[in-house]
Design an enzyme around this catalytic site. Structure first.
Site, short mmCIF file in Angstrom:
data_model
loop_
_atom_site.label_atom_id
_atom_site.label_comp_id
_atom_site.label_asym_id
_atom_site.label_seq_id
_atom_site.Cartn_x
_atom_site.Cartn_y
_atom_site.Cartn_z
N GLU A 161 68.83 21.15 0.62
CA GLU A 161 68.14 20.92 -0.38
C GLU A 161 68.27 22.08 -1.39
O GLU A 161 67.05 22.54 -1.95
CB GLU A 161 66.70 20.72 -0.30
CG GLU A 161 66.68 19.31 0.73
CD GLU A 161 65.23 18.80 1.28
OE1 GLU A 161 64.30 19.42 0.55
OE2 GLU A 161 65.09 17.69 1.79
N GLU A 266 69.79 11.36 7.46
CA GLU A 266 68.36 11.15 7.56
C GLU A 266 68.06 9.87 7.21
O GLU A 266 67.18 9.54 6.34
CB GLU A 266 67.47 12.18 6.89
CG GLU A 266 67.92 13.36 7.29
CD GLU A 266 67.14 14.74 6.57
OE1 GLU A 266 66.07 14.16 5.94
OE2 GLU A 266 67.36 15.80 6.70
C1 XIL Z 1 60.34 15.83 7.52
C2 XIL Z 1 59.54 15.18 8.96
O1 XIL Z 1 60.30 14.23 9.36
C3 XIL Z 1 58.19 15.31 8.84
O2 XIL Z 1 57.69 15.13 10.29
C4 XIL Z 1 57.75 16.64 8.46
O3 XIL Z 1 56.50 16.49 8.13
C5 XIL Z 1 58.38 16.99 6.92
O4 XIL Z 1 59.71 16.95 6.98
N1 XIL Z 1 64.22 16.08 4.32
C6 XIL Z 1 64.51 16.93 5.41
C7 XIL Z 1 63.69 16.62 6.67
O5 XIL Z 1 65.51 17.50 5.58
O6 XIL Z 1 63.62 17.90 7.32
C8 XIL Z 1 62.46 16.15 6.45
O7 XIL Z 1 61.42 15.85 7.68
C9 XIL Z 1 62.44 14.93 5.61
C10 XIL Z 1 63.14 15.36 4.18
#
Ligand code: XIL
Length: 375
Positions: A161, A266
């Protein structure tokens, strides 16, 4: 005598039925079997799952997936809580889990502004450290973690990001201190620590045209400098009506055009109303809870459920269509109850974003994907 004869006839017919006509129960094809010649199918796991405590989820993971990524335990605030202290307990458990189950293991994530250890970019007074100090810290962080799992973790989300939705650089502390240079440095350090590991750039809202262009620019710059970058990770935190498949596809193709592979890293899709169209997956976004935006606490109505399954299936069809450029599709959690979307971007909702429901049963889309992949 009579009974003996009847018994013998029954036994004979049973045996015959067994040998010939009884239909054998169909061998169940699982998700990972169906997709094995297409791309890896992965899942993000939490620490209860990696430690084997959540047995219902472990069963689903082992049966259906051949790749894993850690949902939280490799983020800097967990794995490197103080400058002179690493905590590898949970990360080791995660890597052991992946190896025991013969899975492709991805490390998530080396440099990210969020869930960042509070000490990382500042001195004891809380002022930004100098560029030299930050470089040294990044180098130490990356060398130590990548070095520890050398040869075991096959690919790293080196950078998470770093680009805003408008294509510009995110004004993170890393950027404020080192400028855009911190990105190639991170890739360089990761490659030094494990020359065989794949290295990735990972981000959300990738279907936005401006962001797409920003990420393409970044990948080209890294490649022009001769740095290793194997794939772009499209996070894929979808909404039920956004983004369009067309824009998503354009981004997949644009990234592949630079010469890297594409991964969906994701994947999840909220089934809930989103009064916040453009938050992508901005972790800091937070909206107040109202019942209106939590309409299905006791289950999704049939037509919503169908729409959700159809749209998820459409995305998988798109991934299958482009299986030549996609190396992995990873869902962000095992079953609905595990998903971060129950608490982001609104705390306390009941969401239905994953491939397996709260009873750990596959949703209809799982079979739809299997059928599509094996037809
Ligand atoms: C999220 C997790 O799923 C949560 O448990 C945590 O509280 C916050 O982060 N982008 C990413 C992930 O790259 O690491 C994030 O994961 C979601 C958004």
């Amino acid at each position: 005598m009579k009974y003996r004869t009847i018994f013998a006839v029954m036994l004979a017919s049973l045996l015959l039925a067994g040998c010939h006509s009884a239909p054998k129960q169909e061998e169940k094809i699982t998700l990972k079997d169906a997709l094995k010649d297409k791309f890896l199918i992965g899942v993000a796991i939490n620490t209860d799952q990696a430690a084997g405590r959540d047995t219902a989820s472990v069963r689903v993971i082992v049966e259906n997936f051949n790749a894993v990524v850690a949902e939280n335990c490799m983020k800097s605030e967990v794995i490197h809580p103080e400058e002179d202290r690493y905590d590898f307990i949970l990360a080791d458990q995660f890597v052991d889990f992946g190896e025991r189950n013969d899975m492709y293991i991805t490390g998530h994530t080396l440099i990210w502004h969020s869930q960042l250890s509070p000490w990382f970019c500042v001195d004891e007074e809380g002022n930004n450290v100098s560029p030299e100090v930050l470089k040294e810290r990044m180098q130490n962080h990356i060398h130590t973690i990548v070095g520890r799992y050398k040869g075991r973790i096959k690919g790293w989300d080196v950078m998470n990001e770093a680009i805003e939705d408008d294509g510009s650089y995110r004004q993170s502390k890393f950027y404020q201190i080192l400028g855009e240079e911190y990105i190639p440095l991170a890739f360089q350090y990761a490659h030094e620590a494990d020359p065989d590991a794949e290295l990735y750039y990972n981000d959300y809202s990738m279907a936005h045209p401006e962001k797409r262009e920003g990420v393409v620019r970044l990948v080209n710059q890294l490649k022009e400098r001769g740095l290793r970058i194997d794939a772009v990770g499209i996070q894929g935190h979808l909404q039920k009506d956004f983004p369009t498949l067309e824009e998503f596809e354009k981004s997949m193709l644009a990234f592949a055009e630079t010469g890297v592979k594409v991964m969906i890293t994701e994947l999840d899709m909220t089934a809930l109303p989103s009064p916040f169209r453009n938050v992508g997956a901005e972790v800091s976004a937070n909206f107040e809870y109202t019942q209106e935006i939590d309409p299905y606490p006791h289950g999704l109505p049939a037509e919503m459920d169908k729409a959700w399954n159809d749209r998820m299936n459409d995305f998988f069809k798109l991934f299958l269509k482009h299986a030549d450029i996609i190396t992995r599709v990873t869902v962000w959690g095992v079953a609905d109850e595990d998903s971060w979307r129950n608490y982001w971007p609104v705390e306390g909702r009941t969401d239905y974003p994953l491939l397996f429901d709260r009873d750990h049963q596959p949703k209809p889309v799982v079979n739809m994907i299997i059928e599509e992949a094996t037809k």
